[in-house]
Design an enzyme around this catalytic site. Structure first.
Site, PDB file in Angstrom:
ATOM      1  N   GLN A 152       3.232   2.984  -3.150  1.00  0.00           N
ATOM      2  CA  GLN A 152       1.842   2.575  -3.362  1.00  0.00           C
ATOM      3  C   GLN A 152       1.039   3.720  -3.986  1.00  0.00           C
ATOM      4  O   GLN A 152       0.202   3.509  -4.858  1.00  0.00           O
ATOM      5  CB  GLN A 152       1.216   2.157  -2.026  1.00  0.00           C
ATOM      6  CG  GLN A 152      -0.222   1.688  -2.162  1.00  0.00           C
ATOM      7  CD  GLN A 152      -0.364   0.405  -2.964  1.00  0.00           C
ATOM      8  OE1 GLN A 152       0.282  -0.587  -2.658  1.00  0.00           O
ATOM      9  NE2 GLN A 152      -1.192   0.409  -3.994  1.00  0.00           N
TER      10      GLN A 152
ATOM     11  N   HIS B 118       3.930   5.147   2.755  1.00  0.00           N
ATOM     12  CA  HIS B 118       4.063   4.111   1.709  1.00  0.00           C
ATOM     13  C   HIS B 118       3.982   4.797   0.336  1.00  0.00           C
ATOM     14  O   HIS B 118       3.020   4.615  -0.409  1.00  0.00           O
ATOM     15  CB  HIS B 118       2.938   3.081   1.885  1.00  0.00           C
ATOM     16  CG  HIS B 118       3.145   1.804   1.149  1.00  0.00           C
ATOM     17  ND1 HIS B 118       4.295   1.508   0.441  1.00  0.00           N
ATOM     18  CD2 HIS B 118       2.335   0.719   0.984  1.00  0.00           C
ATOM     19  CE1 HIS B 118       4.176   0.304  -0.104  1.00  0.00           C
ATOM     20  NE2 HIS B 118       3.002  -0.186   0.204  1.00  0.00           N
TER      21      HIS B 118
ATOM     22  N   ARG C 155       1.880  -1.213  -9.460  1.00  0.00           N
ATOM     23  CA  ARG C 155       3.103  -1.139  -8.640  1.00  0.00           C
ATOM     24  C   ARG C 155       4.317  -1.397  -9.524  1.00  0.00           C
ATOM     25  O   ARG C 155       5.342  -0.724  -9.420  1.00  0.00           O
ATOM     26  CB  ARG C 155       3.063  -2.172  -7.495  1.00  0.00           C
ATOM     27  CG  ARG C 155       1.995  -1.938  -6.443  1.00  0.00           C
ATOM     28  CD  ARG C 155       2.252  -0.678  -5.621  1.00  0.00           C
ATOM     29  NE  ARG C 155       3.554  -0.680  -4.976  1.00  0.00           N
ATOM     30  CZ  ARG C 155       3.824  -1.294  -3.826  1.00  0.00           C
ATOM     31  NH1 ARG C 155       2.869  -1.920  -3.164  1.00  0.00           N
ATOM     32  NH2 ARG C 155       5.044  -1.249  -3.296  1.00  0.00           N
TER      33      ARG C 155
ATOM     34  N   ARG D 131      11.940  -1.711   3.413  1.00  0.00           N
ATOM     35  CA  ARG D 131      10.639  -1.786   4.108  1.00  0.00           C
ATOM     36  C   ARG D 131      10.953  -1.985   5.583  1.00  0.00           C
ATOM     37  O   ARG D 131      11.590  -2.976   5.966  1.00  0.00           O
ATOM     38  CB  ARG D 131       9.792  -2.940   3.569  1.00  0.00           C
ATOM     39  CG  ARG D 131       8.567  -3.196   4.429  1.00  0.00           C
ATOM     40  CD  ARG D 131       7.532  -4.081   3.790  1.00  0.00           C
ATOM     41  NE  ARG D 131       6.785  -3.362   2.782  1.00  0.00           N
ATOM     42  CZ  ARG D 131       5.617  -3.765   2.286  1.00  0.00           C
ATOM     43  NH1 ARG D 131       5.071  -4.887   2.695  1.00  0.00           N
ATOM     44  NH2 ARG D 131       4.994  -3.058   1.369  1.00  0.00           N
TER      45      ARG D 131
ATOM     46  N   CYS E 259      -4.915  -1.015  -1.222  1.00  0.00           N
ATOM     47  CA  CYS E 259      -3.512  -1.323  -1.549  1.00  0.00           C
ATOM     48  C   CYS E 259      -3.229  -2.823  -1.482  1.00  0.00           C
ATOM     49  O   CYS E 259      -2.262  -3.291  -2.058  1.00  0.00           O
ATOM     50  CB  CYS E 259      -2.580  -0.540  -0.636  1.00  0.00           C
ATOM     51  SG  CYS E 259      -2.705  -0.976   1.105  1.00  0.00           S
TER      52      CYS E 259
ATOM     53  N   ASP F 166      -7.807   0.500   3.752  1.00  0.00           N
ATOM     54  CA  ASP F 166      -6.666  -0.386   4.030  1.00  0.00           C
ATOM     55  C   ASP F 166      -7.045  -1.210   5.256  1.00  0.00           C
ATOM     56  O   ASP F 166      -8.063  -0.937   5.906  1.00  0.00           O
ATOM     57  CB  ASP F 166      -5.430   0.496   4.304  1.00  0.00           C
ATOM     58  CG  ASP F 166      -4.138  -0.297   4.500  1.00  0.00           C
ATOM     59  OD1 ASP F 166      -4.108  -1.498   4.176  1.00  0.00           O
ATOM     60  OD2 ASP F 166      -3.158   0.294   4.996  1.00  0.00           O
TER      61      ASP F 166
HETATM   62  N1  NVA Z   1      -1.066  -0.327   6.415  1.00  0.00           N
HETATM   63  C1  NVA Z   1      -0.590  -1.613   5.958  1.00  0.00           C
HETATM   64  C2  NVA Z   1      -0.175  -1.538   4.508  1.00  0.00           C
HETATM   65  C3  NVA Z   1       0.271  -2.848   3.917  1.00  0.00           C
HETATM   66  C4  NVA Z   1       0.685  -2.721   2.488  1.00  0.00           C
HETATM   67  C5  NVA Z   1       0.580  -2.039   6.844  1.00  0.00           C
HETATM   68  O1  NVA Z   1       1.435  -1.211   7.147  1.00  0.00           O
HETATM   69  O2  NVA Z   1       0.616  -3.210   7.232  1.00  0.00           O
HETATM   70  N1   CP Z   2       0.450  -3.082  -1.007  1.00  0.00           N
HETATM   71  C1   CP Z   2       1.599  -3.623  -0.612  1.00  0.00           C
HETATM   72  O1   CP Z   2       2.581  -2.932  -0.335  1.00  0.00           O
HETATM   73  O2   CP Z   2       1.599  -4.990  -0.597  1.00  0.00           O
HETATM   74  P1   CP Z   2       2.724  -5.928   0.026  1.00  0.00           P
HETATM   75  O3   CP Z   2       2.675  -5.789   1.508  1.00  0.00           O
HETATM   76  O4   CP Z   2       2.344  -7.311  -0.450  1.00  0.00           O
HETATM   77  O5   CP Z   2       4.060  -5.512  -0.523  1.00  0.00           O
END
Ligand code: NVA
Ligand code: CP
Length: 306
Positions: free
Chosen positions: A134, A131, A287, A104, A259, A219
């Site tokens: 997801q 992502h 997930r 990540r 998500c 989101d």
């Molecule tokens: N768009 C959000 C998704 C979190 C799972 C982010 O990147 O923070």
């Molecule tokens: N939806 C998602 O990826 O959640 P987290 O940021 O908690 O991993």
């Protein structure tokens, strides 16, 4: 390097994606019946998190344990990654010790550079661009509740962010039409829109986007790494809140997905996750199952898809 990676939905064919999702449904049933299934005994997943996570960390860690393997959490703070060791060098070393790596990160280029130097599969656990894990869960959730998503209409309301880009890829790979409602200046990346052609329509009006839609998704308005823009984004996105009144304009059997984590009172109304049309908790659980199917496919020795 010959390893198979999952950095984007485009790394798999539509048939492979459908097979991962069907397998996710099967693995969920096995777990519900308390059947032990351990094809990854002795296998180890490294998980590099440059951003926070609840669901992604837990689902990969629990998933590896349930499949008989183990996962190691690696934070840049505690590894040489945080002290400037080149990403390619890290990839060479880590991939000699691990069976797969989940990352990540911020820049998507970090993933592609790691993958280019890795002997083992690399999985995108979220980047600024995409992502994909997801979307495996989202597509499994739709399949379980409504059957095939092919030919359906999906509405994305809010920021043209990493999730929105991934919905564009999903529209191509799963064969649905995507309507995106976002403020001017917050559109998804042009390269994804170009790739999708007429599968995707960008609109300004959220009511127009959700009209008759079979799935509505949103989101947060401020993604990780954009915290300094929070106040400006709150003002710009205010007309894009998904609430019960907006969902009433969608198809009668619409599903709502998020998500998570959600900001009640911002991108969704306080009551939306309690609405019977919301499947966000199933989506979060999936997930685990969808990624177990992904791990089995990428890591299990001698895996042959059904
Ligand atoms: N768009 C959000 C998704 C979190 C799972 C982010 O990147 O923070
Ligand atoms: N939806 C998602 O990826 O959640 P987290 O940021 O908690 O991993």
């Amino acid at each position: 390097m010959s390893a198979r990676h999952f950095l984007s939905l485009m790394d798999f064919t539509p048939d492979e994606l459908a097979s991962v999702i069907r397998r996710g449904v099967e693995l969920k049933h096995l777990r519900d019946q308390s059947v032990l299934f351990e094809p990854l005994k002795g296998r180890v997943l490294g998980m590099i998190f440059e951003k926070s996570s609840t669901r992604t960390r837990l689902s990969f860690e629990a998933g590896m344990i349930q499949l008989g393997g183990q996962a190691i959490f690696l934070s840049p703070r505690d590894t040489q990654l945080g002290r400037g060791e080149p990403i390619g060098d890290c990839a060479i070393v880590m991939s000699r010790m691990l069976d797969a790596v989940m990352i990540r990160t911020f820049a998507h280029g970090t993933l592609t550079e790691f993958a280019a130097n890795s002997r083992v599969p690399v999985i995108n656990g979220l980047s600024d661009d995409l992502h994909p894990c997801q979307l495996l869960a989202d597509m499994q959730t739709f399949l379980e509740h409504r059957g095939s998503i092919q030919g359906k209409t999906v509405a994305w309301v809010g920021d043209g962010n990493n999730m929105c880009n991934t919905y564009i890829e999903a529209a191509i790979q799963f064969g649905f039409h995507l309507r995106i409602a976002c403020p001017q200046g917050y559109e998804p990346s042009a390269r994804f829109l170009e790739m999708a052609g007429n599968r995707v329509t960008v609109l300004r009006d959220p009511y127009e986007a959700v009209a008759g839609a079979h799935l509505v998704s949103t989101d947060v308005w401020t993604s990780m790494g954009q915290e300094e823009e929070t106040a400006q984004r709150l003002a710009r996105f205010a007309p894009y809140q998904v609430n019960r009144a907006l969902l009433d304009h969608a198809a009668g059997d619409v599903l709502f997905m998020h998500c998570l984590p959600a900001h009640r009172g911002e991108e969704i109304s306080h009551d939306l996750l309690d609405d019977p049309r919301s499947v966000a908790w199933d989506q979060a659980e999936n997930r685990l199952h969808a990624q177990k199917a992904l791990l089995e496919r990428l890591v299990a020795p001698g895996y042959r898809p059904a």
